[in-house]
Structures are given as C-alpha cells and as structure tokens.
Design a protein around this motif. Structure first.
Motif, PDB file in Angstrom:
ATOM      1  N   THR A  73     -14.499  -7.431   3.678  1.00 17.97           N
ATOM      2  CA  THR A  73     -14.016  -7.426   2.303  1.00 17.97           C
ATOM      3  C   THR A  73     -12.888  -8.446   2.126  1.00 17.97           C
ATOM      4  O   THR A  73     -12.588  -8.836   1.000  1.00 17.97           O
ATOM      5  CB  THR A  73     -13.549  -6.028   1.878  1.00 17.97           C
TER       6      THR A  73
ATOM      7  N   ARG B 217      -2.366  -3.957   4.551  1.00 13.28           N
ATOM      8  CA  ARG B 217      -2.741  -3.011   3.493  1.00 13.28           C
ATOM      9  C   ARG B 217      -3.827  -2.054   3.976  1.00 13.28           C
ATOM     10  O   ARG B 217      -3.765  -0.842   3.736  1.00 13.28           O
ATOM     11  CB  ARG B 217      -3.232  -3.759   2.250  1.00 13.28           C
ATOM     12  N   HIS B 218      -4.832  -2.628   4.642  1.00 10.28           N
ATOM     13  CA  HIS B 218      -5.961  -1.817   5.104  1.00 10.28           C
ATOM     14  C   HIS B 218      -5.505  -0.769   6.118  1.00 10.28           C
ATOM     15  O   HIS B 218      -5.944   0.390   6.067  1.00 10.28           O
ATOM     16  CB  HIS B 218      -7.006  -2.744   5.723  1.00 10.28           C
TER      17      HIS B 218
ATOM     18  N   GLU C  35      -3.484   1.945   4.185  1.00  2.00           N
ATOM     19  CA  GLU C  35      -4.370   2.785   3.377  1.00  2.00           C
ATOM     20  C   GLU C  35      -5.186   3.725   4.255  1.00  2.00           C
ATOM     21  O   GLU C  35      -5.388   4.899   3.901  1.00  2.00           O
ATOM     22  CB  GLU C  35      -5.289   1.902   2.542  1.00  2.00           C
ATOM     23  N   THR C  36      -5.636   3.227   5.405  1.00  4.06           N
ATOM     24  CA  THR C  36      -6.411   4.073   6.320  1.00  4.06           C
ATOM     25  C   THR C  36      -5.550   5.189   6.887  1.00  4.06           C
ATOM     26  O   THR C  36      -5.968   6.356   6.943  1.00  4.06           O
ATOM     27  CB  THR C  36      -6.993   3.214   7.462  1.00  4.06           C
TER      28      THR C  36
ATOM     29  N   LEU D  49     -10.206  -6.096  10.561  1.00  2.00           N
ATOM     30  CA  LEU D  49     -10.103  -6.845   9.310  1.00  2.00           C
ATOM     31  C   LEU D  49     -11.509  -6.927   8.723  1.00  2.00           C
ATOM     32  O   LEU D  49     -12.296  -7.791   9.099  1.00  2.00           O
ATOM     33  CB  LEU D  49      -9.544  -8.241   9.572  1.00  2.00           C
TER      34      LEU D  49
ATOM     35  N   SER E 181      -4.030  -1.390  15.285  1.00  2.00           N
ATOM     36  CA  SER E 181      -4.634  -2.629  14.832  1.00  2.00           C
ATOM     37  C   SER E 181      -3.934  -3.789  15.527  1.00  2.00           C
ATOM     38  O   SER E 181      -2.806  -3.646  16.005  1.00  2.00           O
ATOM     39  CB  SER E 181      -4.491  -2.739  13.308  1.00  2.00           C
TER      40      SER E 181
ATOM     41  N   VAL F  48      -8.501  -0.096  13.707  1.00  2.00           N
ATOM     42  CA  VAL F  48      -8.814  -0.672  12.401  1.00  2.00           C
ATOM     43  C   VAL F  48      -8.755  -2.185  12.536  1.00  2.00           C
ATOM     44  O   VAL F  48      -7.793  -2.719  13.092  1.00  2.00           O
ATOM     45  CB  VAL F  48      -7.819  -0.178  11.324  1.00  2.00           C
TER      46      VAL F  48
ATOM     47  N   PHE G  79      -3.720  -8.567   4.130  1.00  2.00           N
ATOM     48  CA  PHE G  79      -4.875  -7.702   3.876  1.00  2.00           C
ATOM     49  C   PHE G  79      -4.999  -6.655   4.980  1.00  2.00           C
ATOM     50  O   PHE G  79      -5.222  -5.467   4.707  1.00  2.00           O
ATOM     51  CB  PHE G  79      -6.149  -8.548   3.810  1.00  2.00           C
ATOM     52  N   GLN G  80      -4.841  -7.093   6.220  1.00  2.00           N
ATOM     53  CA  GLN G  80      -4.932  -6.166   7.345  1.00  2.00           C
ATOM     54  C   GLN G  80      -3.837  -5.105   7.269  1.00  2.00           C
ATOM     55  O   GLN G  80      -4.080  -3.930   7.536  1.00  2.00           O
ATOM     56  CB  GLN G  80      -4.851  -6.934   8.664  1.00  2.00           C
TER      57      GLN G  80
ATOM     58  N   ALA H 289       0.820  -1.215   0.000  1.00  2.00           N
ATOM     59  CA  ALA H 289       0.000   0.000   0.000  1.00  2.00           C
ATOM     60  C   ALA H 289       0.855   1.267   0.000  1.00  2.00           C
ATOM     61  O   ALA H 289       0.321   2.368   0.126  1.00  2.00           O
ATOM     62  CB  ALA H 289      -0.925  -0.004   1.213  1.00  2.00           C
TER      63      ALA H 289
END
Length: 201
Positions: free
Chosen positions: A145, A187-188, A191-192, A142, A109, A140, A184-185, A29
């Motif tokens: 999605t 990246r999320h 991005e956040t 998981l 997270s 944040v 995925f976490q 990301a």
C-alpha cells in the motif's frame, strides 16, 4: 496511548534520519514515541578518524526498557548482509526479557541502510526479524500500500520487508521517497499495535 520505541544505530546519520521519519509517522497515528540509540562499540580514536556522526540527540537505550513499549522499530545499517554489531550486541543483552516472555506479543519492525542497491537491504532486515521472532515479537513490514516502493523512475530503497535507504559512500542522504517509506512504516506499526491493544482490552 500506544507506546512505540524507535531503536537505532547510525554511524554517519543515515539511519538517524530514517528513525526520525519513522517516529513522525508513528506520532501521526497517535502513538507516544521515543527515539533511542544503542551504545557505540568502536573506539573513539577510530570513530573520529572515520568521521562518524557524533552529535546525535537520541538518548542511549537500556535493554530492560524494551518491555515498556507496545512496538519496537529497529533501525540498523547493514554489515555484510546482517545487522551492525552494535545492534546485535544490544539485542544479545535481552536474555532476561526472553526468559520472562516480556516481549511476547509486541509489534516488531525493521528498517535499514546500505551502501549500494544490492548491499544486503533485504537480508539485513530478514536477519533482524529472526532475532525479533525469537523474542516473541510479531513482525510488521512495509506493505505494498506504500506505492513508493514500486517506483522505477529513480534509485530508491524500500521493500515489503521494511523501509531502507542507499548511502553510497556516505555522500547520499535519504531521499524524499525513502523518508516517506519510513514514515509510512512508522504509521503502520503504530496502527497495528493500537489495533492489537484494542483487541486485548
């Protein structure tokens, strides 16, 4: 560039592997990512007898360093439904950051590992969230999605609270799906954190 810290504790290497996957996702990301671990508290004689993984490459973090990052992703195994004492000891040393509001508004997270399917994955993550909320971080998880947490064809970790893995008696390593959840976490989170930084610019 968004700075992300993946901060973990790992006795046998399961959380270490998950931390590496989180870092991969965060880097995808566009984040600048450091992986660090908290100090060990168990005496060396017991560590060697228990077979802890000693060859972990990550540097030891210092509590004051947390203020240097835009997002902090905590990785901890569960201990009776809560974070490991090594991680709690480290977070208990962040009082000066708390009094100065140094972590307020950053992204937080959590990911974890348990020995069984019902060994406290969700409670460990949620209990760690409480500490992060006291420090002022924005949580944040998981999101759904990530469809891998809906799988019914295999035993797997992961929940909307965060990525996780099942270690069994130590013989089971993180599965491809569990590592995908961790990435995925990562990246999320990245991005956040980047979106928040843009909004404050």
């Amino acid at each position: 560039m968004t700075r992300v810290l993946v901060l973990y504790y790992s006795s046998y290497g399961h959380i270490e592997k998950m931390a590496e996957a989180v870092a991969v996702g965060a880097r995808e990301a566009g984040a600048d990512v450091d992986i660090k671990r908290v100090p060990e508290l168990v005496p060396e004689a017991i560590i060697r007898k228990a077979g802890y993984k000693l060859n972990q490459a990550a540097l030891i973090a210092q509590p004051a360093e947390l203020a240097d990052y835009d997002a902090i992703v905590i990785g901890t195994p569960t201990r009776f439904g809560n974070m490991a004492s090594q991680m709690k000891n480290f977070l208990d040393q962040t009082g000066s950051l708390w009094t100065q509001n140094k972590l307020v508004g950053k992204v937080g997270s959590v990911f974890t590992s348990t020995g069984s399917q019902h060994g406290g994955q969700e409670s460990t993550i949620l209990a760690t969230h409480v500490v992060l909320l006291h420090l002022g971080l924005m949580i944040v998880g998981l999101p759904y999605t990530f469809k891998g947490q809906m799988r019914m064809d295999e035993v797997t970790g992961a929940s909307p609270y965060g990525a996780s893995t099942l270690a069994g008696e130590g013989e089971r390593q993180p599965s491809a799906n569990e590592l995908d959840a961790a990435a995925f976490q990562g990246r999320h989170v990245a991005e956040t954190a980047a979106a928040l930084l843009r909004g404050r610019a």
